[in-house]
Enzyme design. Structure first.
Site, PDB file in Angstrom:
ATOM      1  N   HIS A   1     -15.100  37.433 -13.771  1.00 21.74           N
ATOM      2  CA  HIS A   1     -13.964  37.600 -14.289  1.00 21.74           C
ATOM      3  C   HIS A   1     -13.305  36.178 -13.250  1.00 21.74           C
ATOM      4  O   HIS A   1     -13.069  35.902 -13.110  1.00 21.74           O
ATOM      5  CB  HIS A   1     -12.937  38.032 -14.533  1.00 21.74           C
ATOM      6  CG  HIS A   1     -13.335  39.096 -15.168  1.00 21.74           C
ATOM      7  ND1 HIS A   1     -13.796  39.515 -16.534  1.00 21.74           N
ATOM      8  CD2 HIS A   1     -12.780  40.788 -15.541  1.00 21.74           C
ATOM      9  CE1 HIS A   1     -13.484  40.635 -16.988  1.00 21.74           C
ATOM     10  NE2 HIS A   1     -13.018  41.355 -16.074  1.00 21.74           N
TER      11      HIS A   1
ATOM     12  N   CYS B   1      -9.950  45.108 -12.858  1.00 18.06           N
ATOM     13  CA  CYS B   1     -11.243  44.639 -12.568  1.00 18.06           C
ATOM     14  C   CYS B   1     -10.187  43.271 -12.025  1.00 18.06           C
ATOM     15  O   CYS B   1     -10.609  42.340 -10.765  1.00 18.06           O
ATOM     16  CB  CYS B   1     -12.056  43.995 -13.607  1.00 18.06           C
ATOM     17  SG  CYS B   1     -11.668  43.754 -15.662  1.00 18.06           S
TER      18      CYS B   1
HETATM   19  N1  LIG Z   1     -16.874  46.808 -17.092  1.00 25.33           N
HETATM   20  C1  LIG Z   1     -16.104  46.639 -16.067  1.00 25.33           C
HETATM   21  O1  LIG Z   1     -15.566  45.389 -15.810  1.00 25.33           O
HETATM   22  C2  LIG Z   1     -15.267  47.998 -15.782  1.00 25.33           C
HETATM   23  C3  LIG Z   1     -14.265  47.483 -15.198  1.00 25.33           C
HETATM   24  C4  LIG Z   1     -13.503  48.341 -14.226  1.00 25.33           C
HETATM   25  C5  LIG Z   1     -13.534  48.722 -15.023  1.00 25.33           C
HETATM   26  N2  LIG Z   1     -13.566  50.020 -15.578  1.00 25.33           N
HETATM   27  C6  LIG Z   1     -13.668  51.236 -16.271  1.00 25.33           C
HETATM   28  O2  LIG Z   1     -15.286  51.983 -15.689  1.00 25.33           O
HETATM   29  C7  LIG Z   1     -15.622  52.870 -17.374  1.00 25.33           C
HETATM   30  C8  LIG Z   1     -16.960  52.743 -17.704  1.00 25.33           C
HETATM   31  O3  LIG Z   1     -17.120  51.137 -17.915  1.00 25.33           O
HETATM   32  P1  LIG Z   1     -18.367  50.805 -18.155  1.00 25.33           P
HETATM   33  O4  LIG Z   1     -18.263  49.271 -18.482  1.00 25.33           O
HETATM   34  O5  LIG Z   1     -19.332  50.996 -17.536  1.00 25.33           O
HETATM   35  O6  LIG Z   1     -18.564  51.200 -20.013  1.00 25.33           O
HETATM   36  P2  LIG Z   1     -20.114  51.565 -20.592  1.00 25.33           P
HETATM   37  O7  LIG Z   1     -21.031  50.321 -19.664  1.00 25.33           O
HETATM   38  O8  LIG Z   1     -19.828  51.871 -22.125  1.00 25.33           O
HETATM   39  O9  LIG Z   1     -20.784  52.903 -19.926  1.00 25.33           O
HETATM   40  C9  LIG Z   1     -19.548  54.380 -20.371  1.00 25.33           C
HETATM   41  C10 LIG Z   1     -20.397  55.441 -19.218  1.00 25.33           C
HETATM   42  O10 LIG Z   1     -19.646  56.834 -19.603  1.00 25.33           O
HETATM   43  C11 LIG Z   1     -20.462  58.058 -19.573  1.00 25.33           C
HETATM   44  N3  LIG Z   1     -19.573  58.892 -20.897  1.00 25.33           N
HETATM   45  C12 LIG Z   1     -18.708  58.276 -21.906  1.00 25.33           C
HETATM   46  N4  LIG Z   1     -18.443  59.467 -22.749  1.00 25.33           N
HETATM   47  C13 LIG Z   1     -18.740  60.263 -21.721  1.00 25.33           C
HETATM   48  C14 LIG Z   1     -17.801  61.601 -21.833  1.00 25.33           C
HETATM   49  N5  LIG Z   1     -17.845  61.965 -22.878  1.00 25.33           N
HETATM   50  N6  LIG Z   1     -18.811  62.054 -20.986  1.00 25.33           N
HETATM   51  C15 LIG Z   1     -19.364  62.327 -20.272  1.00 25.33           C
HETATM   52  N7  LIG Z   1     -19.678  60.450 -19.980  1.00 25.33           N
HETATM   53  C16 LIG Z   1     -19.313  60.337 -20.501  1.00 25.33           C
HETATM   54  C17 LIG Z   1     -21.553  56.887 -20.959  1.00 25.33           C
HETATM   55  O11 LIG Z   1     -22.846  57.723 -21.301  1.00 25.33           O
HETATM   56  P3  LIG Z   1     -23.725  57.790 -22.117  1.00 25.33           P
HETATM   57  O12 LIG Z   1     -24.581  56.387 -21.601  1.00 25.33           O
HETATM   58  O13 LIG Z   1     -24.503  59.225 -22.189  1.00 25.33           O
HETATM   59  O14 LIG Z   1     -22.840  57.615 -23.542  1.00 25.33           O
HETATM   60  C18 LIG Z   1     -21.934  56.052 -19.512  1.00 25.33           C
HETATM   61  O15 LIG Z   1     -22.660  56.623 -18.457  1.00 25.33           O
HETATM   62  C19 LIG Z   1     -14.424  52.599 -18.218  1.00 25.33           C
HETATM   63  O16 LIG Z   1     -13.757  53.525 -17.632  1.00 25.33           O
HETATM   64  C20 LIG Z   1     -14.071  51.186 -18.107  1.00 25.33           C
HETATM   65  O17 LIG Z   1     -12.934  50.927 -18.301  1.00 25.33           O
HETATM   66  C21 LIG Z   1     -14.994  49.234 -16.696  1.00 25.33           C
END
Ligand SMILES: NC(=O)c1ccc[n+]([C@@H]2O[C@H](COP(=O)([O-])OP(=O)(O)OC[C@H]3O[C@@H](n4cnc5c(N)ncnc54)[C@H](OP(=O)(O)O)[C@@H]3O)[C@@H](O)[C@H]2O)c1
Length: 331
Positions: A236, A129
């Site tokens: 950010h 990000c």
């Molecule tokens: N937040 C940011 O600013 C940002 C920016 C760029 C990239 N990212 C990346 O995007 C990804 C998700 O981030 P987030 O912030 O959205 O996290 P989050 O809110 O914690 O959401 C995680 C998601 O992944 C799912 N998940 C977890 N374990 C899984 C599994 N074993 N099989 C299938 N689905 C699974 C979760 O499902 P459940 O609800 O069922 O647990 C939920 O839908 C990460 O790789 C992160 O590094 C985040």
């Protein structure tokens, strides 16, 4: 115009739910939509527009027929399942860090380097990000003056840690003890994002270094970063110091920023006009301001940029990659 069979993996998460919001907002051409999350969420109903979709778990054959798969379920899920989706013929756009530094996988900010897409390998990585919002203003500087050295200092919102980060700020603001961050995020900035590596930098800082070089196609560019978590819910900020190859005027720099798609210059400090998180919230622009000379070196420039890390820093950039690939007839 063709409609596509689209899957969202991690559909119940912070980035995943923003994927859904933006697919709707952008009127993305969808024929079918399939939603995946962990087993915990299987069977849960999620709204998209005026319909409800049932969340499914990932299993063998689940990507059959899918043409575009948007992943945001963490690195280990992407590591295992992105190649499965790719094998089924889908173009995968992955938000985790799993594929970003794999040489055959393109790491794309569509305004800058869509041409890096190689249809031989259909997993495209979405950059970190803070990196996305930083390389957008760096690109016109590279084109016009040449980049010699870059030093980043970030001020990263808690939404960058997903739901766990947002909940920890809400919890500590309400006077409770932290459960996620190592310190009380309501009361302090924390100069640690991700884990520390042997050279004293965190993984987040090294992502910014390596991804900047890959996106800009400058493997030897001198880059350093310090990444700090701050008590802001979303958007950010990055302070960027750049040493340029050629002399410049601030007017030329401002024009270069203004000519770059995706950037809006907010730079009238006497009237308190500069980028702030509240301006960047819930839109896709990168706001640039506080443009001034660095006093510590020749051809040195300092500026500050702010962007919504869940939109342009994650979901919006990924969907814009898909839109640009469709337009270029690569999907
Ligand atoms: N937040 C940011 O600013 C940002 C920016 C760029 C990239 N990212 C990346 O995007 C990804 C998700 O981030 P987030 O912030 O959205 O996290 P989050 O809110 O914690 O959401 C995680 C998601 O992944 C799912 N998940 C977890 N374990 C899984 C599994 N074993 N099989 C299938 N689905 C699974 C979760 O499902 P459940 O609800 O069922 O647990 C939920 O839908 C990460 O790789 C992160 O590094 C985040």
């Amino acid at each position: 115009m063709k409609n596509y069979k689209v899957a969202v993996v991690g559909a119940t998460g912070l980035v995943g739910s923003t994927f859904l919001k933006l697919l709707w907002e952008y009127k993305f051409p969808i024929e079918t939509l399939t939603l995946f999350a962990s087993e915990r969420s299987a069977g849960k109903k999620v709204a998209f527009g005026d319909k409800e979709y049932t969340v499914q778990k990932l299993e063998e054959g689940c990507f059959d027929g899918i043409e575009i798969a948007l992943f945001s379920a963490g690195g280990s899920v992407s590591q295992k399942w992105a190649p499965e989706a790719e094998k089924s013929g889908a173009v995968v756009i992955d938000n985790s860090s799993a594929w970003r530094m794999v040489q055959e996988c393109a790491l794309i900010v569509p305004e800058i380097n869509l041409a890096h897409f190689d249809s031989a390998r259909k997993i495209v990585a979405n950059p970190n990000c803070s990196t996305i919002q930083s390389v957008l203003p760096l690109k016109p500087l590279e084109d016009k003056f040449g980049l010699k050295r870059v030093v980043y200092t970030t001020y990263q919102a808690v939404s960058g840690s997903g739901m766990k980060g947002k909940n920890d700020l809400a919890r500590t603001l309400a006077g409770e003890e932290p459960e996620f961050y190592p310190y009380n995020i309501a009361k302090t900035c924390i100069p640690q994002i991700d884990v520390f590596t042997d050279n004293g930098y965190t993984k987040e800082e090294l992502k910014m270094v390596n991804e900047t070089r890959k996106i800009l196609g400058k493997p030897d560019l001198k880059v350093s970063a310090t990444c700090v978590r701050v008590p802001v819910m979303n958007a950010h900020a990055v302070s960027i110091m750049v040493e340029l190859e050629k002399p410049f005027t601030l007017e030329e720099v401002r024009k270069a920023f203004e000519g770059q798609d995706g950037i809006k210059v907010l730079d009238d400090p006497q009237n308190s006009i500069y980028p702030v998180s509240t301006v960047a919230n819930d839109n896709d622009l990168v706001y640039v301001g506080r443009i001034r000379r660095d006093l510590s070196c020749d051809n040195g420039l300092l500026f500050y940029c702010v962007s919504d890390n869940i939109r342009k820093g994650a979901a919006a950039n990924a969907i814009q990659i898909a839109q640009a690939l469709i337009k270029a007839e690569k999907i």
